[in-house]
Design an enzyme around this catalytic site. Structure first.
Site, mmCIF file in Angstrom:
data_model
loop_
_atom_site.group_PDB
_atom_site.id
_atom_site.type_symbol
_atom_site.label_atom_id
_atom_site.label_comp_id
_atom_site.label_asym_id
_atom_site.label_seq_id
_atom_site.Cartn_x
_atom_site.Cartn_y
_atom_site.Cartn_z
ATOM 1 N N HIS A 184 0.870 -1.178 0.000
ATOM 2 C CA HIS A 184 0.000 0.000 0.000
ATOM 3 C C HIS A 184 0.910 1.233 0.000
ATOM 4 C CE1 HIS A 184 -2.814 2.933 1.768
ATOM 5 N NE2 HIS A 184 -3.802 2.100 1.509
ATOM 6 N N CYS B 196 -4.725 2.317 -3.679
ATOM 7 C CA CYS B 196 -3.463 2.806 -3.075
ATOM 8 C C CYS B 196 -2.335 1.797 -3.232
ATOM 9 C CB CYS B 196 -3.621 3.177 -1.603
ATOM 10 S SG CYS B 196 -4.837 4.440 -1.296
ATOM 11 N N GLN C 66 -4.639 -5.192 7.135
ATOM 12 C CA GLN C 66 -5.655 -6.081 6.573
ATOM 13 C C GLN C 66 -5.697 -7.431 7.266
ATOM 14 O OE1 GLN C 66 -7.938 -5.152 4.464
ATOM 15 N NE2 GLN C 66 -7.094 -3.160 3.905
ATOM 16 N N LYS D 196 -10.655 0.100 10.324
ATOM 17 C CA LYS D 196 -10.837 -1.095 9.496
ATOM 18 C C LYS D 196 -11.273 -2.291 10.331
ATOM 19 C CE LYS D 196 -7.195 0.288 6.265
ATOM 20 N NZ LYS D 196 -7.879 0.650 5.023
ATOM 21 N N ASP E 68 2.975 -4.362 8.200
ATOM 22 C CA ASP E 68 1.740 -3.610 7.976
ATOM 23 C C ASP E 68 0.580 -4.591 8.145
ATOM 24 O OD1 ASP E 68 -0.496 -2.378 7.034
ATOM 25 O OD2 ASP E 68 0.383 -1.678 5.163
HETATM 26 C C1 LIG Z 1 -2.481 -2.721 3.713
HETATM 27 C C2 LIG Z 1 -2.777 -1.318 4.129
HETATM 28 N N1 LIG Z 1 -1.804 -0.567 4.645
HETATM 29 C C3 LIG Z 1 -2.020 0.693 5.060
HETATM 30 C C4 LIG Z 1 -3.252 1.275 4.964
HETATM 31 C C5 LIG Z 1 -3.416 2.685 5.444
HETATM 32 O O1 LIG Z 1 -4.339 2.777 6.462
HETATM 33 P P1 LIG Z 1 -4.843 4.214 6.925
HETATM 34 O O2 LIG Z 1 -5.306 4.904 5.698
HETATM 35 O O3 LIG Z 1 -5.923 3.935 7.894
HETATM 36 O O4 LIG Z 1 -3.671 4.891 7.534
HETATM 37 C C6 LIG Z 1 -4.304 0.530 4.412
HETATM 38 C C7 LIG Z 1 -5.663 1.083 4.220
HETATM 39 O O5 LIG Z 1 -5.946 2.097 3.650
HETATM 40 C C8 LIG Z 1 -4.058 -0.789 3.990
HETATM 41 O O6 LIG Z 1 -5.023 -1.535 3.454
#
Ligand SMILES: Cc1ncc(COP(=O)(O)O)c(C=O)c1O
Lengths: 449, 156
Positions: free
Chosen positions: A152, A393, A230, A253, A227
């Site tokens: 991401h 993203c 998910q 999430k 990370d």
């Molecule tokens: C795998 C992953 N990493 C990072 C993020 C970033 O999360 P956030 O936008 O809540 O900071 C997301 C979701 O948008 C994600 O799915």
């Protein structure tokens, strides 16, 4: 023991944890699921991977905190300040135990993105200040930060920027055609300072080989950041067992509020790490010339933090524990299998990522030949079905897989098999609307009713 | 294409004109010579367009483009091609303004066929904020390419 870390836990098990979920009862806890969209269509919400919906237990916890206990935490000695601080710290404890770590190893941030930036900026601060105690975090020209092509943007851009600030080199593991991290594509080196990767891809659903990546990082003395955005919402996850140094996830999430995320850091590391944001609440002693810092986690929580959000996330964790993460995972697995099978049976639909439930979570991205994802999403939206379209993203991953964009369905504990069937019908509808072949020549007869 | 059970909203959005331009884009492909070029991206979905403008005697002599994207963005580029060729630069910029105004209207503006031609088919798009950028991508590229062409003209 699996090699991925998803599916094992020491979380409290609910009695009858092998029982299927009572989705009707669960759905009744989520007020938003009763609304209609686009002229009276019942909402079919398949975008929980972007943000999940909140049960009334979470909304109530936030509201009652604000109505009864609201005050600035860790400041002041009046009764409300005490109660608010207790509620905030109690939430931290429950959230920490939910992922198998100590409360002092959990730092609250705005979201996962901020948590990753916190580590990246603490590393550049260590580099600028050159305190020998924080030498482990220094990054100098010639050092390497390693990520993967599946990340991401939140776990990509902050590392690009860290490299730009420090003169380090960004390297990455490539990705195989079915969207998995290609372990043969890169060798770590003694100059590798940190390896950052996703636990579960937010596009392909592929679950990363955490143990193998941690072992490799250990061999060269690199730090590991996971990370877990998910994975934590969808299955039992234990960071201590995984042996990672840092891990991040977002409250919004996992049935919790937005505006709260978590950075887990191994105790010894947080103790040695310099702060990112500085100011009130993160100090030990302030003089005009110089300041010393509070121990973690306070050192990393400058300013009055988000409070009702932390309390809400605590309630979300309670909710998930009461249901049982094993059951959540099993339920989402059923939905994912049905989706994969249903999509595979539609000619002209390509699944992005693994098509079998091996080291794979409940994220299903796909494309429809001859129908742009944006257009497919519009047709689904007109039927009340909310999915994500675009690159989610993860633009480099899409580029690597030779696609510009995809359609993505993600699941939570409140989704039903009937909703999966509506999605499949919607995909056929999109094919018909745009006049592409496929819906008529069904690859094999499947019963989706 | 659309069938009896197609939601009305979908039919209003995807007018036949749009679907026709999408299936049969007019004037697509990049051509030489050209005086200005622009590449635009939609960061939300990864759509992109590269568009070239050729000027002759203060008029738009050609608009050529290569677009990768959804039906709305592709059709908008195709309609743009038909509309601006032969127009004076300032008239073409007025078309841009009218189209941008329509797109910003959230479905509240009666589209002006004299000003917009086939562009009126996009009125329904303005009700979907997430799709407005799609419709405007080609126009944004057209504006930037024309500005570049005029600048080159002044210099050269
Ligand atoms: C795998 C992953 N990493 C990072 C993020 C970033 O999360 P956030 O936008 O809540 O900071 C997301 C979701 O948008 C994600 O799915």
């Amino acid at each position: 023991m699996t090699s991925t870390g998803i599916g094992k836990t020491d979380q409290p098990q609910t009695p009858g944890s092998s029982m299927p979920l009572d989705t009707a009862a669960i759905r009744a806890d989520f007020p938003i699921l009763t609304r209609t969209v686009r002229d009276g269509k019942p909402l079919v919400y398949l975008d929980s991977g972007a943000t999940s919906q909140r049960p009334h237990q979470v909304l109530d916890a936030e509201r009652s905190f604000l109505e009864e206990h609201n005050a600035a935490v860790h400041r002041g000695a009046h009764q409300l300040a005490e109660e608010a601080t207790d509620a905030y710290e109690a939430a931290r404890e429950r959230i920490a135990s939910f992922v198998g770590v100590g409360a002092d190893e959990v730092v609250f941030t705005k979201n996962a993105t901020e948590a990753i930036n916190l580590v990246a900026y603490s590393m550049s601060n260590a580099t600028a200040v050159r305190d020998p105690a924080a030498a482990a975090f220094e990054v100098v020209p010639g050092d390497e930060i390693v990520i993967t092509e599946a990340e991401h943007h939140a776990n990509l851009v902050p590392w690009q920027e860290l490299c730009a600030r420090t003169g380090a080199t960004l390297r990455w593991y490539g990705v195989t055609d079915d969207g998995r991290i290609d372990l043969d594509s890169l060798q770590l080196s003694p100059r590798t300072k940190l390896v950052a990767f996703t636990h579960q891809s937010n596009v392909t659903g592929a679950i990363s080989p955490v143990n193998e990546l941690v072992t490799r990082a250990r061999q060269v003395g690199a730090l590991v950041l996971l990370d877990a955005c998910q994975s934590v919402p969808n299955a039992p996850v234990n960071f201590a067992e995984l042996g990672v140094d840092f891990a991040v996830f977002s409250g919004h999430k996992m049935l919790g509020p937005s505006g709260i995320g978590v950075l887990y850091g191994r105790r010894e590391l947080l103790e040695a790490m310099p702060p990112f944001l500085t100011g009130g609440s993160m100090i030990e002693l302030v003089r005009m010339e110089r300041t010393t810092y509070a121990p973690p986690p306070q050192r990393f929580e400058a300013g009055v933090p988000m409070t009702s959000q932390a309390v809400g996330l605590g309630a979300a964790v309670d909710y998930l524990c009461a249901v049982g993460m094993d059951r959540v995972a099993a339920h989402e697995r059923t939905l994912t299998e049905r989706t994969l099978a249903g999509l595979e049976a539609i000619a002209g639909v390509q699944i992005v990522g693994p098509t079998r439930m091996v080291n794979r979570g409940g994220t299903v991205a796909f494309t429809i030949d001859g129908v742009h994802p944006h257009d497919a999403g519009q047709v689904l939206d007109s039927l009340g079905i909310a999915v994500r379209v675009g690159h989610h993203c993860a633009w480099p991953l899409h580029r690597r897989l030779g696609i510009q964009a995809s359609i993505r369905a993600t699941f939570a504990l409140y989704n039903t098999t009937a909703e999966v069937d509506q999605l499949l019908a919607g995909v056929r509808k999109a094919q018909r609307f745009f006049g592409v072949r496929g819906s008529a020549e069904v690859k094999q007869q499947v019963s989706t009713r | 294409m659309s069938t009896a059970d197609t939601p009305v909203q979908l039919q209003q959005l995807y007018q036949d004109i749009i679907l026709d331009h999408y299936k049969h884009p007019r004037g697509s492909g990049l051509r030489e010579p050209f005086d200005g070029e622009s590449q635009q991206y939609n960061p939300a979905c990864g759509d992109e367009i590269k568009l070239r403008v050729r000027l002759a005697g203060g008029k738009i002599a050609d608009v050529s483009y290569e677009a990768l994207g959804c039906s709305i963005s592709q059709a908008a580029a195709s309609v743009l091609h038909e509309q601006v060729i032969g127009a004076g630069v300032s008239d073409a910029m007025k078309m841009f303004d009218s189209f941008a105004e329509l797109m910003a209207s959230r479905g509240q503006l009666e589209p002006d066929e004299d000003a917009l031609g086939d562009g009126i088919a996009f009125a329904g798009v303005s009700k979907y904020p997430a799709r407005v950028k799609c419709a405007l991508l080609g126009w944004a590229a057209f504006k930037a390419a024309t500005v570049a062409a005029l600048a080159a003209d002044v210099k050269g």
